[in-house]
Design an enzyme around this catalytic site. Sequence first.
Site, PDB file in Angstrom:
ATOM      1  N   GLY A 148      47.034  74.758  25.559  1.00  0.00           N
ATOM      2  CA  GLY A 148      46.283  75.397  24.485  1.00  0.00           C
ATOM      3  C   GLY A 148      46.740  74.908  23.119  1.00  0.00           C
ATOM      4  N   SER A 149      46.169  75.503  22.065  1.00  0.00           N
ATOM      5  CA  SER A 149      46.430  75.002  20.707  1.00  0.00           C
ATOM      6  C   SER A 149      47.757  75.512  20.141  1.00  0.00           C
ATOM      7  CB  SER A 149      45.278  75.409  19.789  1.00  0.00           C
ATOM      8  OG  SER A 149      45.190  76.830  19.724  1.00  0.00           O
ATOM      9  N   THR A 150      48.212  76.676  20.540  1.00  0.00           N
ATOM     10  CA  THR A 150      49.479  77.188  19.985  1.00  0.00           C
ATOM     11  C   THR A 150      50.653  76.379  20.526  1.00  0.00           C
ATOM     12  OG1 THR A 150      48.456  79.386  19.939  1.00  0.00           O
ATOM     13  CG2 THR A 150      50.854  79.289  19.623  1.00  0.00           C
TER      14      THR A 150
ATOM     15  N   LYS B 262      44.980  84.953  30.573  1.00  0.00           N
ATOM     16  CA  LYS B 262      45.119  83.524  30.278  1.00  0.00           C
ATOM     17  C   LYS B 262      44.026  82.760  31.002  1.00  0.00           C
ATOM     18  CE  LYS B 262      49.089  81.496  30.399  1.00  0.00           C
ATOM     19  NZ  LYS B 262      48.727  80.718  29.164  1.00  0.00           N
ATOM     20  N   GLY B 263      43.800  81.502  30.526  1.00  0.00           N
ATOM     21  CA  GLY B 263      42.767  80.715  31.190  1.00  0.00           C
ATOM     22  C   GLY B 263      41.609  80.375  30.286  1.00  0.00           C
ATOM     23  N   GLY B 264      41.691  80.823  29.012  1.00  0.00           N
ATOM     24  CA  GLY B 264      40.627  80.472  28.061  1.00  0.00           C
ATOM     25  C   GLY B 264      40.488  78.955  27.932  1.00  0.00           C
TER      26      GLY B 264
ATOM     27  N   ASP C  11      54.296  79.511  26.592  1.00  0.00           N
ATOM     28  CA  ASP C  11      52.866  79.289  26.794  1.00  0.00           C
ATOM     29  C   ASP C  11      52.069  80.199  25.869  1.00  0.00           C
ATOM     30  OD1 ASP C  11      50.930  78.920  29.920  1.00  0.00           O
ATOM     31  OD2 ASP C  11      50.450  78.480  27.818  1.00  0.00           O
TER      32      ASP C  11
ATOM     33  N   GLU D 171      49.390  76.790  34.973  1.00  0.00           N
ATOM     34  CA  GLU D 171      50.240  77.585  34.060  1.00  0.00           C
ATOM     35  C   GLU D 171      50.958  78.687  34.839  1.00  0.00           C
ATOM     36  OE1 GLU D 171      47.251  78.866  31.324  1.00  0.00           O
ATOM     37  OE2 GLU D 171      47.844  77.437  29.783  1.00  0.00           O
TER      38      GLU D 171
HETATM   39  O1  DER Z   1      44.276  78.970  28.727  1.00  0.00           O
HETATM   40  C1  DER Z   1      45.339  79.486  28.345  1.00  0.00           C
HETATM   41  O2  DER Z   1      45.889  80.466  28.883  1.00  0.00           O
HETATM   42  C2  DER Z   1      45.971  78.896  27.140  1.00  0.00           C
HETATM   43  O3  DER Z   1      47.295  79.287  27.057  1.00  0.00           O
HETATM   44  C3  DER Z   1      45.151  79.227  25.915  1.00  0.00           C
HETATM   45  O4  DER Z   1      44.117  80.139  26.221  1.00  0.00           O
HETATM   46  C4  DER Z   1      45.911  79.780  24.739  1.00  0.00           C
HETATM   47  O5  DER Z   1      45.037  79.774  23.660  1.00  0.00           O
HETATM   48  P1  DER Z   1      45.386  79.127  22.239  1.00  0.00           P
HETATM   49  O6  DER Z   1      44.643  77.838  22.167  1.00  0.00           O
HETATM   50  O7  DER Z   1      44.910  80.176  21.271  1.00  0.00           O
HETATM   51  O8  DER Z   1      46.877  78.895  22.161  1.00  0.00           O
END
Ligand code: DER
Length: 245
Positions: free
Chosen positions: A31-33, A110-112, A97, A119
């Site tokens: 993810g982006s963070t 999670k899973g966006g 994460d 993960e």
């Molecule tokens: O898919 C996930 O679980 C990722 O960790 C992600 O959803 C986290 O989102 P972010 O881009 O806001 O960090």
Amino acid sequence: NDLEICKRFAAERAVLDREFKGNVVVGIGSGSTVVYVTKCIAETITRMNKEAEKDGRKPDLNVTCIPSSFQAKELILRNNLNLGSLESFPLVDWTIDGADEIDSQNNIIKGGGGCHTQEKILASCSKELYIVGDYTKYSPKLGTNWKKGIPIEVIPVSYVAVKRKIECRLGGEVLLRMAVMKAGPVITDNSNFIVDWRFPEGIDNWKDIETTLKMIPGVVEVGLFIKMAIKIYIGNEKDVKIYDF
Ligand code: DER
């Protein structure tokens, strides 16, 4: 923008709270963070090696990074970190994460980003799981801010059957996650589909829900991380709020 600053604050605090000594096996989420997490890990290693050289000490730090996705692998390589595999390092010291939503009971969606299967495998192999995010991620209860539902990775041929079973047994609506830059559905790093379950109001027995969903034949993994995190770092414009579990 200020959300990126909040992500960076949370990421840097989570990394700088960790111990970097001798041989360390580190899990890298997706993810982006986590982009900020990986950059900060690389900067920390460089700084510590420089300090050791200045003091005439031999740098003894040896950090191996284990990816949770194709994206995480790319991040590790791009930051010139040592890339390891879960096959070679099945015991991970700590993983950092991101998350889509976190509630006060340490229930996490999670899973966006479509990577929750690897993960969760990585998190399950880690002694400690730290979650980082901006202030929009922390809610009184799941579904307050995150409206896209629970991501569920499924074996492609099963997706209609899984959809039907979830809607019949648990209500709500299950949607196949469609790709944006490609015709057809999103394909995961494991060559599967993802369905998102828009769950109905009033659910709070998330551990039971996770088990029920996981037991449906065709379901590979569910984007619910129930009481897996040891600490959550939530970044605001001026500080980082830490939740200990
Ligand atoms: O898919 C996930 O679980 C990722 O960790 C992600 O959803 C986290 O989102 P972010 O881009 O806001 O960090």
